[in-house]
Structures are given as structure tokens and as C-alpha cells.
Design a protein around this motif. Structure first.
Motif, PDB file in Angstrom:
ATOM      1  N   MET A  18     -18.490  15.009 -14.711  1.00 26.91           N
ATOM      2  CA  MET A  18     -17.926  15.071 -13.359  1.00 26.91           C
ATOM      3  C   MET A  18     -16.555  14.411 -13.307  1.00 26.91           C
ATOM      4  SD  MET A  18     -21.166  14.488 -10.816  1.00 26.91           S
ATOM      5  CE  MET A  18     -21.779  13.011 -11.622  1.00 26.91           C
ATOM      6  N   GLU A  19     -16.416  13.281 -13.987  1.00 26.21           N
ATOM      7  CA  GLU A  19     -15.165  12.536 -13.925  1.00 26.21           C
ATOM      8  C   GLU A  19     -14.031  13.289 -14.625  1.00 26.21           C
ATOM      9  OE1 GLU A  19     -12.145   9.722 -13.453  1.00 26.21           O
ATOM     10  OE2 GLU A  19     -13.999  10.170 -12.354  1.00 26.21           O
ATOM     11  N   ILE A  20     -14.276  13.807 -15.832  1.00 32.04           N
ATOM     12  CA  ILE A  20     -13.179  14.453 -16.555  1.00 32.04           C
ATOM     13  C   ILE A  20     -12.764  15.747 -15.867  1.00 32.04           C
ATOM     14  CG2 ILE A  20     -13.748  13.438 -18.780  1.00 32.04           C
ATOM     15  CD1 ILE A  20     -15.133  15.945 -19.596  1.00 32.04           C
ATOM     16  N   TRP A  21     -13.715  16.474 -15.288  1.00 31.28           N
ATOM     17  CA  TRP A  21     -13.320  17.703 -14.605  1.00 31.28           C
ATOM     18  C   TRP A  21     -12.630  17.396 -13.281  1.00 31.28           C
ATOM     19  CZ3 TRP A  21     -12.372  21.862 -16.965  1.00 31.28           C
ATOM     20  CH2 TRP A  21     -13.103  22.213 -18.103  1.00 31.28           C
ATOM     21  N   ARG A  22     -13.001  16.288 -12.622  1.00 33.68           N
ATOM     22  CA  ARG A  22     -12.277  15.900 -11.420  1.00 33.68           C
ATOM     23  C   ARG A  22     -10.817  15.639 -11.749  1.00 33.68           C
ATOM     24  NH1 ARG A  22     -10.170  11.628  -9.407  1.00 33.68           N
ATOM     25  NH2 ARG A  22     -10.957  10.289 -11.062  1.00 33.68           N
ATOM     26  N   ARG A  23     -10.575  14.870 -12.822  1.00 36.38           N
ATOM     27  CA  ARG A  23      -9.200  14.568 -13.215  1.00 36.38           C
ATOM     28  C   ARG A  23      -8.464  15.818 -13.685  1.00 36.38           C
ATOM     29  NH1 ARG A  23      -9.262  10.783 -17.706  1.00 36.38           N
ATOM     30  NH2 ARG A  23     -11.509  10.989 -17.913  1.00 36.38           N
ATOM     31  N   THR A  24      -9.196  16.695 -14.369  1.00 39.76           N
ATOM     32  CA  THR A  24      -8.576  17.915 -14.870  1.00 39.76           C
ATOM     33  C   THR A  24      -8.110  18.806 -13.734  1.00 39.76           C
ATOM     34  OG1 THR A  24      -9.915  17.863 -16.866  1.00 39.76           O
ATOM     35  CG2 THR A  24      -8.956  19.977 -16.272  1.00 39.76           C
ATOM     36  N   LEU A  25      -8.974  18.995 -12.731  1.00 44.61           N
ATOM     37  CA  LEU A  25      -8.614  19.874 -11.616  1.00 44.61           C
ATOM     38  C   LEU A  25      -7.568  19.223 -10.720  1.00 44.61           C
ATOM     39  CD1 LEU A  25     -12.158  21.253 -10.824  1.00 44.61           C
ATOM     40  CD2 LEU A  25     -10.234  22.523 -11.793  1.00 44.61           C
ATOM     41  N   GLU A  26      -7.574  17.913 -10.610  1.00 40.89           N
ATOM     42  CA  GLU A  26      -6.533  17.241  -9.845  1.00 40.89           C
ATOM     43  C   GLU A  26      -5.172  17.444 -10.491  1.00 40.89           C
ATOM     44  OE1 GLU A  26      -7.576  13.183  -9.470  1.00 40.89           O
ATOM     45  OE2 GLU A  26      -8.871  13.488  -7.727  1.00 40.89           O
ATOM     46  N   ALA A  27      -5.140  17.514 -11.823  1.00 39.98           N
ATOM     47  CA  ALA A  27      -3.866  17.705 -12.526  1.00 39.98           C
ATOM     48  C   ALA A  27      -3.230  19.036 -12.177  1.00 39.98           C
ATOM     49  CB  ALA A  27      -4.081  17.611 -14.042  1.00 39.98           C
ATOM     50  N   ILE A 191     -14.721  26.448 -14.908  1.00 44.99           N
ATOM     51  CA  ILE A 191     -13.763  27.052 -15.842  1.00 44.99           C
ATOM     52  C   ILE A 191     -12.878  28.059 -15.105  1.00 44.99           C
ATOM     53  CG2 ILE A 191     -13.526  28.496 -17.889  1.00 44.99           C
ATOM     54  CD1 ILE A 191     -14.356  25.647 -18.437  1.00 44.99           C
ATOM     55  N   ASP A 192     -13.482  28.867 -14.261  1.00 47.03           N
ATOM     56  CA  ASP A 192     -12.702  29.842 -13.491  1.00 47.03           C
ATOM     57  C   ASP A 192     -11.660  29.143 -12.622  1.00 47.03           C
ATOM     58  OD1 ASP A 192     -14.134  31.902 -14.604  1.00 47.03           O
ATOM     59  OD2 ASP A 192     -15.533  32.091 -12.915  1.00 47.03           O
ATOM     60  N   ARG A 193     -12.051  28.058 -11.984  1.00 49.10           N
ATOM     61  CA  ARG A 193     -11.104  27.306 -11.152  1.00 49.10           C
ATOM     62  C   ARG A 193      -9.953  26.756 -11.978  1.00 49.10           C
ATOM     63  NH1 ARG A 193     -13.347  22.650  -7.697  1.00 49.10           N
ATOM     64  NH2 ARG A 193     -11.119  22.570  -7.209  1.00 49.10           N
ATOM     65  N   LEU A 194     -10.288  26.262 -13.146  1.00 54.41           N
ATOM     66  CA  LEU A 194      -9.266  25.700 -14.022  1.00 54.41           C
ATOM     67  C   LEU A 194      -8.245  26.758 -14.413  1.00 54.41           C
ATOM     68  CD1 LEU A 194      -8.270  23.305 -15.773  1.00 54.41           C
ATOM     69  CD2 LEU A 194      -9.817  24.121 -17.564  1.00 54.41           C
ATOM     70  N   ILE A 195      -8.728  27.943 -14.793  1.00 56.81           N
ATOM     71  CA  ILE A 195      -7.830  29.027 -15.215  1.00 56.81           C
ATOM     72  C   ILE A 195      -7.007  29.540 -14.027  1.00 56.81           C
ATOM     73  CG2 ILE A 195      -7.757  31.373 -16.132  1.00 56.81           C
ATOM     74  CD1 ILE A 195     -10.264  30.651 -17.769  1.00 56.81           C
ATOM     75  N   GLU A 196      -7.662  29.728 -12.880  1.00 61.92           N
ATOM     76  CA  GLU A 196      -6.961  30.225 -11.696  1.00 61.92           C
ATOM     77  C   GLU A 196      -5.890  29.245 -11.231  1.00 61.92           C
ATOM     78  OE1 GLU A 196     -10.078  30.825  -8.934  1.00 61.92           O
ATOM     79  OE2 GLU A 196     -10.940  32.564  -9.999  1.00 61.92           O
ATOM     80  N   GLY A 198      -3.968  27.498 -12.909  1.00 65.73           N
ATOM     81  CA  GLY A 198      -2.770  27.595 -13.734  1.00 65.73           C
ATOM     82  C   GLY A 198      -2.171  28.985 -13.765  1.00 65.73           C
ATOM     83  N   GLY A 199      -2.604  29.856 -12.855  1.00 63.79           N
ATOM     84  CA  GLY A 199      -2.081  31.217 -12.845  1.00 63.79           C
ATOM     85  C   GLY A 199      -2.476  32.005 -14.082  1.00 63.79           C
ATOM     86  N   GLY A 200      -3.696  31.789 -14.555  1.00 64.64           N
ATOM     87  CA  GLY A 200      -4.173  32.487 -15.748  1.00 64.64           C
ATOM     88  C   GLY A 200      -3.942  31.708 -17.026  1.00 64.64           C
ATOM     89  N   ILE A 201      -3.324  30.542 -16.927  1.00 69.66           N
ATOM     90  CA  ILE A 201      -3.027  29.700 -18.086  1.00 69.66           C
ATOM     91  C   ILE A 201      -3.702  28.344 -17.899  1.00 69.66           C
ATOM     92  CG2 ILE A 201      -1.186  28.464 -19.314  1.00 69.66           C
ATOM     93  CD1 ILE A 201       0.703  30.747 -18.577  1.00 69.66           C
ATOM     94  N   VAL A 202      -4.316  27.852 -18.966  1.00 73.48           N
ATOM     95  CA  VAL A 202      -4.873  26.503 -18.940  1.00 73.48           C
ATOM     96  C   VAL A 202      -3.797  25.560 -19.453  1.00 73.48           C
ATOM     97  CG1 VAL A 202      -6.678  24.976 -19.797  1.00 73.48           C
ATOM     98  CG2 VAL A 202      -7.210  27.363 -19.288  1.00 73.48           C
ATOM     99  N   ARG A 203      -3.258  24.777 -18.559  1.00 79.19           N
ATOM    100  CA  ARG A 203      -2.131  23.909 -18.888  1.00 79.19           C
ATOM    101  C   ARG A 203      -2.575  22.737 -19.767  1.00 79.19           C
ATOM    102  NH1 ARG A 203       2.150  27.088 -17.536  1.00 79.19           N
ATOM    103  NH2 ARG A 203       1.786  28.050 -15.485  1.00 79.19           N
ATOM    104  N   GLY A 204      -1.717  22.384 -20.698  1.00 82.16           N
ATOM    105  CA  GLY A 204      -2.018  21.251 -21.554  1.00 82.16           C
ATOM    106  C   GLY A 204      -2.249  19.982 -20.764  1.00 82.16           C
ATOM    107  N   LEU A 253      -2.740  27.138 -23.011  1.00 85.01           N
ATOM    108  CA  LEU A 253      -3.580  28.166 -23.619  1.00 85.01           C
ATOM    109  C   LEU A 253      -3.809  29.330 -22.656  1.00 85.01           C
ATOM    110  CD1 LEU A 253      -6.369  25.982 -25.275  1.00 85.01           C
ATOM    111  CD2 LEU A 253      -4.230  26.799 -26.285  1.00 85.01           C
ATOM    112  N   PRO A 254      -3.886  30.573 -23.176  1.00 82.60           N
ATOM    113  CA  PRO A 254      -4.231  31.707 -22.322  1.00 82.60           C
ATOM    114  C   PRO A 254      -5.642  31.542 -21.761  1.00 82.60           C
ATOM    115  CG  PRO A 254      -3.389  32.426 -24.472  1.00 82.60           C
ATOM    116  CD  PRO A 254      -3.654  30.967 -24.576  1.00 82.60           C
TER     117      PRO A 254
END
Length: 352
Positions: A18-27, A191-196, A198-204, A253-254
């Protein structure tokens, strides 16, 4: 290490996820950084091929011997992990110990034009690079480049002679790691939220929270480079500076590629099951009869020995193994590991 608690305490995994995905999506709320410069190689080379997906670099000293190709990882950081600095370079160690024909595949960061590609497109690009070199080639796969090399070898066995895996996750169900457990507990919706986002890109910058790291920067340098502070010599200062620049340079990453790695490799474990789809066929590593060398770190929590060595038992060819007393990054950058393990690998590659 501050994050080792997650590998020791299975009851902490849901909280970590939960914590790492919270930080990931906040980024994702922050704009992507401007495109940074690529790898800063320390060994002489020349660019021999540039595709949308990768650049092929030639580090050769002559045309003698079988060609070896380092397949860089397509993950958070670029392929400079294989040629960081003098004394901290797999490329340097291989060249000094008999690998005179040496190449490196360096994956490019995703762009709006390449955001829709998946694993098949990357395999096709690697296939073009291998054809450019002329085979059969020896594949050297550090980290995420390891499982990718195995898939390629299983799909095109006639183009591969020998394979080296270093810190490569192969059988993800054989042992827990700092990556595999959180991935298993992450839903497709996340995962879908993460990709969306970034506009289809998973940002570093979004992926960075997923990669465990020490809270103490000095400890990270000590563990990765196998140096002792205060890092006073000019060579040590240069290695530290190169590491810090590499560490800050992240790769995008694509989206489809990220989703396929997430699901097929980490969640479904298709590589170890001999069922990984690759360019219209199934890449079955269980039928792969090429000589294989597996280098693992005894303290590696990214690709722990259980995952790497269990995977080695799956292939049909002869397998040689080495366990270095180090963590993940030290397998490719550590001064002692470079000096002690990679000359042996070079000698193994030189065998007929």
C-alpha cells in the motif's frame, strides 16, 4: 538495511504494498523530468546500430573469438551499470580477461512514439542487434537483462552459443524477494492507473519507489561499489560520482511492456513454467540446452539466490554457478566482485 524488514516479515508485505503504490501514484502528479543524457561509458567504444528501442555499442578490441553481447536491463536504470567506472566495470573485466569481441545493448527510454510496444517488440529489436553482430553470440544478462536473455535464447537457440546470468530473477516462486511479493499483491487496476497517469508510459520517477534501497546513502555506496569511506582517492571519488549520476538517471518504460513483465514474469511465473510467449511461439527454457553460467549475490534481495539457482535447475544444458558474498548492485559494480568473479566468467566464455 532499512528495507530488509520487508524480506524478513511476511506480515508487513500488505502494508509495504500500500505504501509503495501510494508514493508511486503520487509521483504521477508531477510532470516527467526533461530527457537526460545517456550512459557515460568509461571504456572506449563506438555506436554501431541505433533503433527505436535500443542502441548497440561495440566495445571490441579485435575480431577474434566468439562475440559476446551484454543485454542491459530494461528497468529503472540504464546499462551503464555494466561499465560504471574503472575497477567497477564488467566490460573492463571481460576485455582484460580474453573477451575481445564485446558488444552492449542499451535500451532507450520510452517516448510517445514507442509507448505502445511490448516484450515482442523488444525481442525483435534484440534480434536485429544479434544479426548485426553475426552469431552465434554469447549473451550476458545482468539483472532484468538476464531473464530477457533466456527468453531470447529459448526463442532463437541457433543464434546463441552460451549464456551468463548475473543477479537475474528466473523462478519467481522459488523464493521471496523485495519485488516479487509486492507485485503479487498489486491489482491490475493499480497497474492500469499507473500506466494511464503517464500517458501510456511508466515514468522512471514513478517506478523508483518500487525499488528497495538503503536509507543511508553512504551505506548504499559501500554496498554497491564495495568501497570504504571516506572515499579519498581520485579513483574512488570518480566511481562514487559516476554511481550517483547513474542512480539519478531513470528510464521510462512503455506501458504494455511494463504490464507484460508485471503479469507474465512476476505474477504468472511463465518463464520458469516454460510457457513464456515470444514472437508467436512459446519460449520454453526447460528445453534450452545451451551452457549456462549463473552468478548470484548471497545477500541479494532483488534477485535472491533461491530464485536464480532454482531457475538454473530448469534448463537442459550444463550449468555452472558462483555465489558472491554481496548484494544486488555489487554483482555488476562491486570492486571485489568484479575482480574475483568476472575473470572466471570471461574464462568460461572463452571455452570452445
Amino acid at each position: 538495511m532499512a528495507w530488509d524488514i520487508w524480506t524478513r516479515n511476511p506480515f508487513a508485505w500488505p502494508l509495504l504494498t500500500m505504501e509503495i503504490w501510494r508514493r508511486t501514484l503520487e509521483a504521477a502528479a508531477f510532470p516527467p523530468p526533461a530527457e537526460s543524457a545517456g550512459p557515460e561509458w568509461c571504456t572506449p567504444n563506438r555506436l554501431v546500430l541505433e533503433l527505436d528501442a535500443l542502441r548497440l555499442w561495440d566495445f571490441s578490441m579485435s575480431d577474434a573469438g566468439a562475440p559476446a553481447l551484454i543485454v542491459g536491463p530494461y528497468a529503472l536504470h540504464d546499462a551503464q551499470l555494466a561499465d560504471l567506472a574503472p575497477g567497477h566495470s564488467v566490460v573492463e573485466a571481460l576485455r582484460q580477461n580474453g573477451c575481445e569481441r564485446l558488444y552492449l545493448a542499451d535500451w532507450k527510454s520510452a517516448t510517445p512514439e514507442t509507448r505502445m510496444v511490448g516484450i515482442d517488440a523488444q525481442l525483435a529489436a534484440l534480434n536485429v542487434a544479434v544479426d548485426e553482430i553475426g552469431g552465434p553470440v554469447d549473451l550476458i544478462g545482468p539483472c532484468q537483462g538476464g531473464w530477457f536473455s533466456l527468453i531470447y535464447a529459448a526463442r532463437f537457440p541457433h543464434k546463441v552459443r552460451r549464456i551468463v546470468l548475473a543477479g537475474a530473477p528466473i523462478d519467481l516462486k522459488a523464493a521471496c524477494s523485495a519485488l516479487s511479493e509486492p507485485v503479487e499483491k498489486t491489482t491490475n487496476h493499480v497497474i492500469d492507473r499507473l500506466i494511464e497517469s503517464g500517458g501510456g508510459i511508466v515514468r522512471g520517477e514513478q517506478m523508483a519507489p518500487l525499488w528497495p534501497r538503503e536509507d543511508c546513502e553512504e551505506r548504499r555506496l559501500i554496498d554497491s561499489l564495495q568501497l570504504e569511506p571516506p572515499f579519498l582517492s581520485s579513483a574512488e571519488e570518480a566511481a562514487v560520482a559516476a554511481f550517483q549520476r547513474w542512480d539519478k538517471r531513470v528510464v521510462d518504460l512503455p506501458g504494455p511492456y511494463y504490464r507484460e513483465v508485471f503479469c507474465r514474469l512476476f505474477r504468472e511465473n511463465l518463464l520458469a513454467r516454460g510457457a513464456f510467449p515470444a514472437l508467436g511461439k512459446t519460449a520454453n527454457i526447460c528445453a534450452l540446452d545451451k551452457p549456462l553460467f549463473v552468478l548470484v549475490g548471497a545477500h541479494d534481495t532483488i534477485a535472491p539466490p533461491g530464485q536464480a539457482l532454482a531457475g538454473a535447475d530448469l534448463v537442459a544444458g550444463a550449468v555452472e554457478t558462483a555465489i558472491a558474498p554481496c548484494g544486488h548492485l555489487a554483482l555488476f559494480m562491486g570492486r571485489r566482485t568484479i575482480a574475483n568473479e568476472w575473470p572466471r566468467i570471461a574464462s568460461w566464455l572463452a571455452e570452445a
